[in-house]
Motif scaffolding. Structure first.
Motif, PDB file in Angstrom:
ATOM      1  N   VAL A   8       0.815  -1.408  -0.033  1.00  0.00           N
ATOM      2  CA  VAL A   8       0.622  -0.423  -0.182  1.00  0.00           C
ATOM      3  C   VAL A   8       0.752   1.174   0.354  1.00  0.00           C
ATOM      4  N   LEU A  31      -0.272  -5.778   5.977  1.00  0.00           N
ATOM      5  CA  LEU A  31      -0.479  -4.073   4.786  1.00  0.00           C
ATOM      6  C   LEU A  31       1.062  -4.875   4.478  1.00  0.00           C
ATOM      7  N   THR A 124      -2.312  -0.874  -3.873  1.00  0.00           N
ATOM      8  CA  THR A 124      -3.392  -0.097  -3.360  1.00  0.00           C
ATOM      9  C   THR A 124      -2.902   0.990  -2.903  1.00  0.00           C
ATOM     10  N   ILE A 126      -4.506   4.491  -0.370  1.00  0.00           N
ATOM     11  CA  ILE A 126      -5.346   4.995   0.215  1.00  0.00           C
ATOM     12  C   ILE A 126      -4.778   6.142   0.855  1.00  0.00           C
ATOM     13  N   GLU A 150      -6.916  -0.927  -6.433  1.00  0.00           N
ATOM     14  CA  GLU A 150      -7.888   0.012  -5.741  1.00  0.00           C
ATOM     15  C   GLU A 150      -7.605   1.115  -4.922  1.00  0.00           C
ATOM     16  N   VAL A 152      -8.557   3.647  -1.872  1.00  0.00           N
ATOM     17  CA  VAL A 152      -9.112   3.344  -1.007  1.00  0.00           C
ATOM     18  C   VAL A 152      -9.288   4.824  -0.194  1.00  0.00           C
ATOM     19  N   THR A 248     -10.269   3.413   6.484  1.00  0.00           N
ATOM     20  CA  THR A 248      -9.729   3.239   5.118  1.00  0.00           C
ATOM     21  C   THR A 248      -9.272   1.757   5.971  1.00  0.00           C
ATOM     22  N   LEU A 252      -9.767  -2.461   4.518  1.00  0.00           N
ATOM     23  CA  LEU A 252      -8.484  -3.492   4.056  1.00  0.00           C
ATOM     24  C   LEU A 252      -8.527  -4.531   4.768  1.00  0.00           C
TER      25      LEU A 252
END
Length: 311
Positions: A8, A31, A124, A126, A150, A152, A248, A252
């Motif tokens: 992330v 993560l 990803t 955030i 993605e 988020v 958020t 996840l």
């Protein structure tokens, strides 16, 4: 076989709730935080970039580079929230100058470089502040969208109404033109808006359970949430602080505690009473996901689990 940690990138504007979000992300084994980029939002960039480094240091994660990004919105006049978050941006913690300096590149350049180098659909993002950094990156190099798994975000509101104007939520209102670029990009965006974050609040009993864990980071988080409640009470007597940005990370790590719907989201950028509002329309083909409900007890159980094993 245990799945590898999800890679992330975090873009934020700390902010008390961003600080809680960062603590959760940096403590989560699931993560892999590759970098943190800061943006002007809750407080000016010089403070958000310091506060992000401060949280990384407190969490023993000075290995995570922090980049300063955009110091102002794309088009509108800057708007900040020191009246809520306090002059330092983080009430509830003793502020200090972190040992590790900012990483030398610009935050937008870091986003572009990491997304360019990423395998398709592997990273990803955030985003818990104004979306200025990502919007600028997409304008400069639209091809970076290929690297995104993605996005988020914490931002927006529909049925809940706004928290900075009657119709607009702060993160979107602070740079609606950037939000429009991100929503219109076609990227898969999951939205944790006021509709859901207002369902999860830092009730005193939940803070007490965190404090009872006794770990250093649980005590720090309890201090942050207690300070957030005091600030929330000044504006809305009797109300506890919503868990905006931490939602958020919860999404996840435990998407099963939420309900959501496929939607198409656009941002109102024309001047007037609706400026900064998110307009949400259900759409089976998306490309957005609008989160509608959360299990507050499971949310805080997740936080307790992340904090109980920390030093």
């Amino acid at each position: 076989m245990t799945a590898p940690p999800l890679p992330v990138l975090i873009d934020c504007d700390p902010g008390i709730d961003d600080a809680v979000m960062l603590m959760m992300a940096l403590a989560a084994p699931g993560l892999d935080v590759r970098s943190v980029t800061a943006v002007a939002g809750n407080v000016p960039l010089r403070l958000t970039s310091r506060n992000a480094r401060m949280i990384c240091e407190l969490m023993g994660r000075s290995d995570v580079p922090v980049y300063a990004g955009c110091p102002r919105p794309m088009l509108r006049e800057p708007v900040t929230a020191e009246d809520f978050h306090g002059e330092t941006g983080i009430s509830g913690l003793d502020v200090f100058e972190p040992d590790r300096p900012l990483a030398p590149a610009h935050g937008v350049a870091d986003l572009i470089a990491r997304l360019r180098a990423a395998a398709p659909g592997s990273l990803t993002l955030i985003i818990t502040g104004p979306m200025t950094n990502l919007a600028c990156a997409l304008v400069m190099d639209p091809g970076i969208a290929a690297g995104v798994r993605e996005v988020v975000i914490m931002g927006g509101a529909d049925v809940a109404g706004g928290n900075i104007t009657p119709q607009a939520e702060f993160n979107i209102f602070a740079d609606p033109h950037a939000a429009a670029i991100v929503f219109d990009s076609g990227l898969p965006v999951t939205v944790l808006s006021l509709d859901v974050t207002h369902q999860v609040r830092a009730e005193p009993a939940r803070i007490a359970r965190l404090r009872s864990l006794g770990t250093q980071n649980a005590l720090r988080m309890a201090g942050l949430l207690g300070a957030a409640n005091q600030l929330e009470g000044r504006w809305r007597p009797g109300m506890n602080a919503p868990m905006h940005d931490p939602s958020t990370i919860a999404w996840l790590l435990a998407p099963e505690i939420f309900q959501s719907k496929a939607a198409r989201v656009r941002t109102i950028t024309r001047p007037g009473k609706s400026f900064g509002r998110t307009a949400v329309r259900e759409a089976k083909s998306g490309p957005h996901r609008w989160v509608t409900h959360a299990d507050a007890d499971a949310f805080f159980a997740l936080i307790e689990g992340l904090m109980q094993d920390t030093p």
